[in-house]
Motif scaffolding. Sequence first.
Motif, PDB file in Angstrom:
ATOM      1  N   THR A 170       0.808  -1.224   0.000  1.00  0.00           N
ATOM      2  CA  THR A 170       0.000   0.000   0.000  1.00  0.00           C
ATOM      3  C   THR A 170       0.840   1.273   0.000  1.00  0.00           C
ATOM      4  N   ASP A 171       2.049   1.225   0.550  1.00  0.00           N
ATOM      5  CA  ASP A 171       2.875   2.437   0.605  1.00  0.00           C
ATOM      6  C   ASP A 171       3.874   2.513  -0.551  1.00  0.00           C
ATOM      7  N   GLU A 172       3.731   1.626  -1.540  1.00  0.00           N
ATOM      8  CA  GLU A 172       4.648   1.626  -2.678  1.00  0.00           C
ATOM      9  C   GLU A 172       3.993   2.243  -3.908  1.00  0.00           C
ATOM     10  N   HIS A 173       4.824   2.829  -4.756  1.00  0.00           N
ATOM     11  CA  HIS A 173       4.314   3.539  -5.927  1.00  0.00           C
ATOM     12  C   HIS A 173       5.167   3.212  -7.155  1.00  0.00           C
ATOM     13  N   ASN A 183       8.873   4.003  -2.396  1.00  0.00           N
ATOM     14  CA  ASN A 183       7.922   4.238  -1.302  1.00  0.00           C
ATOM     15  C   ASN A 183       7.993   5.689  -0.831  1.00  0.00           C
TER      16      ASN A 183
END
Length: 448
Positions: A380-383, A401
């Motif tokens: 969820t905190d990765e892009h 992140n």
Amino acid sequence: MKKWRCKICGYIHHGETPPDICPVCDAGAEDFKELETFFIETDRKKPESIIIIGNGAAGMEAARAIRENNQSVQITVFAKEHYPFYSRIHLSTFIGNEMSPDQIEIFPASWYPENNIQVITGTAVRNIQVRKKIIKTDKRKKYSFDKLIITTGAIPYLPPVNGLNKKGVFSLRNLDDALLIRDYAQSSNSAIVIGGGILGIESASSLNKRGLSVTVFEQQDQLLPLQLDKSGAFFLQKVLEKRGIQFHLNSSVSAFTGRKKMEGVEAGGLDTIPADMALISAGIVPDITLAREAGLTVNRGIVVNNRMETSHSDIYAAGDAAEFEGKLAGIWPAAVDQGLVAGLSALGLETNYNGTTPLHILKVSGIELTTIGKKYADKTDEHEMVITDSDQGTYVKLVHNRRILLGAIALGVRGIGFRLEKTIKRQQPIDKILPELVRGNWEVLKIR
């Protein structure tokens, strides 16, 4: 003597200065960094004789690490092949040119006697007697050891295709394979390559360079499925198609046609495709036969701990044959890292292997592609951030992140692969430079 590590492939050079060119990946002297490594001696009994099975990257790195830290221990290396240590990762490009075998050798002939390392080539180890600490070779000779390091590597995986034994069907794993393929290609006009991974793409490009019409079959829906995301794979495919290489994705070859000599291939949903030769590049399988027969614990590979110890405390394994924490590495940098730890551990020096960040470099003339670390954001905190330029033929994908880079794919951007690799491995903060990265300003990736 100083040690210099290639920042691109992990090759370690010993000397007062770095080499002008890395013998493995052709990186320049500026891509080498001096290593400062300290080890703690344990109270383990020092060995007098160490045998290494295999003279590839893992085996020879183990031999070199042993000799650097102990001048008296006897080191004997057994190699099935008749050649000294060479750059296996150059085999796919070797088939596309007229290089001689000695041009891909890593060490000069003088290196072995200078370091008092005996390499017995053309000799296969057939049996390991664990309790007696003896190995037997195919020459019916026995050798005793205090410590044993198994670096038997891997063998090609051959898919269930009818006609595998026909003349003109090859796999590429060693120098003899490369010489046979290159010789056969001289009288061929067309080739089929089975497998769209790194070795398959490099081999297809080399055969294409020789003037052959090349068609690649890949059973998955993209090229380089282990290294690239789908967008990057599509980008690469278009570049290669412009060079004349054809691709059939989601397609598997079921048979080689012809009587004794292959004349084409059959694949589901397609008419028979004529071809003069075929190269199978469908992956590798760890060569664990010796270890299994010796009673060592094996799974997919030879099971080792973080000291590269097997289930027997005096026997170690490294490279493509080793399985660490349930994983098979299968890449040159990991073989070097594991070989180093295995060699030092065999001497009783306290050192640990903590894994190798996946790094893949495609060696195709005119195409620069580096992949390292994660290729998808799965938390969820990765892009994910993608920067492309179709006019320039560049594709860059970063997984982060917001604090550090976790993975990267870089296609067509010269020199960026090394910067990305170091940024990821060193976990350098990127939060303040993200806006510049979005604009494609790679100079902000400082290398310290």
